[in-house]
Each structure stands twice: as structure tokens, then as C-alpha cells.
Write an enzyme that holds these catalytic residues in place. Structure first.
Site, PDB file in Angstrom:
ATOM      1  N   ASN A 267      -3.863   6.479  -1.533  1.00  0.00           N
ATOM      2  CA  ASN A 267      -3.455   6.640   0.060  1.00  0.00           C
ATOM      3  C   ASN A 267      -2.768   7.696   0.191  1.00  0.00           C
ATOM      4  O   ASN A 267      -2.966   8.328   1.349  1.00  0.00           O
ATOM      5  CB  ASN A 267      -2.239   5.320   0.487  1.00  0.00           C
ATOM      6  CG  ASN A 267      -3.262   4.129   0.670  1.00  0.00           C
ATOM      7  OD1 ASN A 267      -4.620   4.170   0.803  1.00  0.00           O
ATOM      8  ND2 ASN A 267      -2.546   2.959   0.647  1.00  0.00           N
TER       9      ASN A 267
ATOM     10  N   HIS B 208      -2.450  -2.969  -6.371  1.00  0.00           N
ATOM     11  CA  HIS B 208      -2.637  -2.590  -5.041  1.00  0.00           C
ATOM     12  C   HIS B 208      -4.219  -2.444  -5.097  1.00  0.00           C
ATOM     13  O   HIS B 208      -5.121  -1.732  -5.544  1.00  0.00           O
ATOM     14  CB  HIS B 208      -2.399  -1.029  -4.519  1.00  0.00           C
ATOM     15  CG  HIS B 208      -2.685  -0.458  -3.476  1.00  0.00           C
ATOM     16  ND1 HIS B 208      -3.208   0.796  -3.068  1.00  0.00           N
ATOM     17  CD2 HIS B 208      -2.846  -1.006  -2.260  1.00  0.00           C
ATOM     18  CE1 HIS B 208      -3.391   0.907  -1.823  1.00  0.00           C
ATOM     19  NE2 HIS B 208      -3.451  -0.148  -1.344  1.00  0.00           N
TER      20      HIS B 208
ATOM     21  N   GLU C 255      -4.783   0.019  -8.219  1.00  0.00           N
ATOM     22  CA  GLU C 255      -3.817   0.736  -8.656  1.00  0.00           C
ATOM     23  C   GLU C 255      -2.812  -0.196  -9.198  1.00  0.00           C
ATOM     24  O   GLU C 255      -2.263  -1.208  -8.475  1.00  0.00           O
ATOM     25  CB  GLU C 255      -3.270   1.642  -7.468  1.00  0.00           C
ATOM     26  CG  GLU C 255      -4.193   2.686  -7.022  1.00  0.00           C
ATOM     27  CD  GLU C 255      -3.757   3.741  -5.821  1.00  0.00           C
ATOM     28  OE1 GLU C 255      -3.908   4.643  -5.946  1.00  0.00           O
ATOM     29  OE2 GLU C 255      -3.002   2.898  -5.000  1.00  0.00           O
TER      30      GLU C 255
ATOM     31  N   SER D  20       0.961  -1.184  -0.043  1.00  0.00           N
ATOM     32  CA  SER D  20      -0.071   0.101  -0.030  1.00  0.00           C
ATOM     33  C   SER D  20       0.800   1.079   0.107  1.00  0.00           C
ATOM     34  O   SER D  20       0.337   2.356  -0.340  1.00  0.00           O
ATOM     35  CB  SER D  20      -0.978  -0.074   1.116  1.00  0.00           C
ATOM     36  OG  SER D  20      -0.360  -0.592   2.378  1.00  0.00           O
TER      37      SER D  20
END
Ligand code: CAA
Length: 284
Positions: free
Chosen positions: A189, A139, A151, A118
Site C-alpha cells: 500500500n 493483510h 503481508e 491495510s
């Protein structure tokens, strides 16, 4: 297509369910630190899939096909039969490095190695693999069977071919891929985790209660769940480690984790997985 999955935590379990449910995946090998953990992953997936059958979103035949394609393994030998390896072990550079080193002994020039990191650097992880151009970030978001986005993160030497193959694979899974060049926190994130950290700051300052912070974002910004509930869902330890990585990589104080978040992690208040975080849960 045969896929080798390593890691039986929250993300490994969600990814396993996605793979089991996909018609483009014929075989899923699951490996974890212990056979029991890997077996429990499959059991948790079966419970979720059975619920889909009850809701008539999956046929009983589909459930059987999904369950038949997954096998628990104790070592990396089957890696040599797989075109894709997905690593979803703990978000810890040293652990991922060790796992990649072990996988490497069984890969061919064609094996793609995807890390469900992540926030860690794909370029750095690829440095431990024999064919670094085959290493890519994949991800998924929590809960992986529900969240559409994946992702796809290219490291400095990830090849175009690897990128294109993984992009197609994610589309074939029925997910929505976005391409990202490696950067701390990627896209989601980098924005989402500092927002959760800000919610912790607001709580720590006594500006509002946890319930009102969550209500505010649900009804004032149309988020499906409040930031403190979401932090509990992701895992407060994961949120903290992402903040720490983004802060370390950028050196920018705006990404500093709030001490309350760190204190909660030290106390084992990790959220849903420990039944206690900002809220209490009963997952027994
Ligand atoms: N596995 C499988 N299915 C699940 C699930 C899980 N863990 N959790 C929920 N679902 C399914 C439910 O079965 C339900 O399906 P149906 O509509 O077919 O009945 C559906 O999802 C909705 O669930 P619920 O009705 O229980 O609850 P909800 O409507 O409140 O939705 C939620 C729950 C999907 C979690 C929603 O609140 C949501 O989208 N929250 C935001 C989640 C989010 O932002 N995730 C990203 C986190 S960031 C991340 O993961 C990246 C990282 O690196 C940290």
C-alpha cells in the site's frame, strides 16, 4: 484448526472464502454487526464456490465440506474455542479498538489475534489486548481468493512464535507470505495507494480521460487493470483512508490525498460496492 472471523465486508467475505476452501481449517465462525450481513457473506461465498464447481476447479464434495464448516454466530463465545481470530471490520481505529476489547474477554494466552488492517498500527491495536505479543497484522489483498500475497506485519511486541505460527498458517492456506516490520502502508500500500492517488491527480488536472489513464497503465506497465478501476475495486473510501493514515504517520506531503478523491468519497462514489465510482457498475 478453528478460526473466528469478524467482519462481513469485501475483505471479510474474501477471507471467509479462503478459509472455507482450506483443508487446514476445520471450522470457521463468522460474526458481523448483524446476523443478516453474516448470512449474506456466506451466501456470496457459496455463489463464488459454485462457480468454481461449474468450472470443475472444485468438486461438489469439496463445496459441501466448505459450506459445512462455516457457522454464523451472534456473540464472541466461540472465540474461546479458536486458536486464531481474524478481525476484518471497517478500517477505523476506534471500531477496531472496540472489537478487540470485546474479543479480549474470551481469549486465552494462546489465542492469536490477527488484524486485516491495510494501514493502521499493529502496535497501537495490540495495546488494547491482554496478550499484545499475540497480536499481528494479516493483510490480504482484494479479491482475497485470487490474490496470492498476504503481508504479515509484526508490531513492536509481536512475539517470534506468533510470527512463525502465522507464517506457516498463510503458507498452509496456499498463499505467499511476506514478513514486514510495522511501517505506514506496509510494503504494497505504501507504493500502490499513492500511485492510485496520482492517477486521480492526473484525471483532476485534465491530462487524460479515465479510460486513457487506465489503458496507459494496462498496456504501458502491464498492470492487470487500470489504477482508477482498481481504486473502484478496493473502494475509494479505503484508498482515501490509507492515504490519510500514511500522510498523518509520515507528515510527508507526497502522501496527501487529492481533493477529488475526498470529494468522491463524501458523495458516496465509493466504487464497485456502491455501483458508482470512477465508473458505473451493475452489481444488482
Ligand atoms: N472472488 C473470487 N474469484 C474472483 C473474484 C472474486 N472477487 N474476481 C475474480 N475472480 C476470479 C475469476 O473467477 C477468474 O477465475 P478463473 O480464471 O478461474 O476463471 C479470475 O479471478 C480472473 O477473473 P476475471 O477473468 O473476471 O477477470 P481478470 O482476469 O480481469 O482478473 C482481477 C480480475 C483478478 C481482479 C485482476 O484484474 C487483478 O489482478 N487486478 C488487480 C487486483 C489488485 O491489484 N488487487 C490488490 C488491491 S490492493 C489491496 O487489496 C490492499 C489494500 O489494503 C487496499
Amino acid at each position: 484448526m478453528k478460526v473466528f472471523l469478524i467482519g462481513a465486508g469485501t475483505m471479510g467475505t474474501g477471507i471467509a472464502q479462503v478459509l472455507m476452501s482450506s483443508s487446514v481449517v476445520d471450522q470457521v465462525y463468522v460474526m458481523s454487526r448483524s446476523r443478516e450481513k453474516a448470512k449474506s457473506l456466506i451466501q456470496r461465498c457459496i455463489v463464488k464456490l459454485e462457480r468454481l464447481v461449474q468450472k470443475e476447479k472444485m468438486s461438489s464434495e469439496g463445496l459441501k465440506v466448505a459450506v459445512d464448516k462455516v457457522t454464523v454466530v451472534d456473540d464472541y463465545h466461540e472465540v474461546s474455542n479458536c486458536s486464531l481470530v481474524i478481525e476484518a471490520v471497517a478500517e477505523d481505529y476506534e471500531i477496531k479498538k472496540m472489537v478487540l476489547g470485546d474479543i479480549c474477554k474470551h481469549i486465552s494466552e494462546k489465542t492469536i489475534i490477527a488484524s486485516n488492517t491495510s494501514s493502521l498500527s499493529i502496535t497501537a491495536l495490540a495495546g488494547h489486548v491482554r496478550w499484545p505479543e499475540n497480536v499481528i497484522g494479516l493483510h490480504f489483498f482484494n479479491p482475497a481468493p485470487v490474490m496470492e500475497l498476504v503481508e504479515i506485519i509484526a508490531g513492536a511486541v509481536t512475539s517470534e512464535e506468533t510470527r512463525a505460527n502465522v507464517f506457516k498458517f498463510v503458507e498452509d492456506l496456499g498463499k505467499k507470505p511476506v514478513l514486514v516490520d510495522e511501517a505506514p502502508g506496509f510494503i504494497v500500500n505504501r507504493m500502490l495507494i499513492p500511485m492510485l492517488n496520482e492517477a486521480v491527480t492526473i484525471l483532476a488536472e485534465g491530462v487524460a480521460t479515465k479510460e486513457d489513464i487506465d489503458t496507459a497503465m494496462m498496456f504501458g506497465a502491464h498492470h492487470p487493470m487500470g489504477p482508477l478501476k482498481l481504486s473502484d475495486l478496493i473502494g475509494n473510501d479505503v484508498v482515501l483512508s490509507i492515504m490519510d493514515v500514511i500522510y498523518k504517520e509520515t507528515g510527508d506531503s507526497k502522501y496527501r490525498a487529492h481533493p477529488l478523491l475526498r470529494k468522491m468519497v463524501r458523495a458516496g462514489l465509493l466504487g464497485q460496492k456502491t455501483n458508482k465510482g470512477f465508473y458505473e457498475y451493475d452489481n444488482a
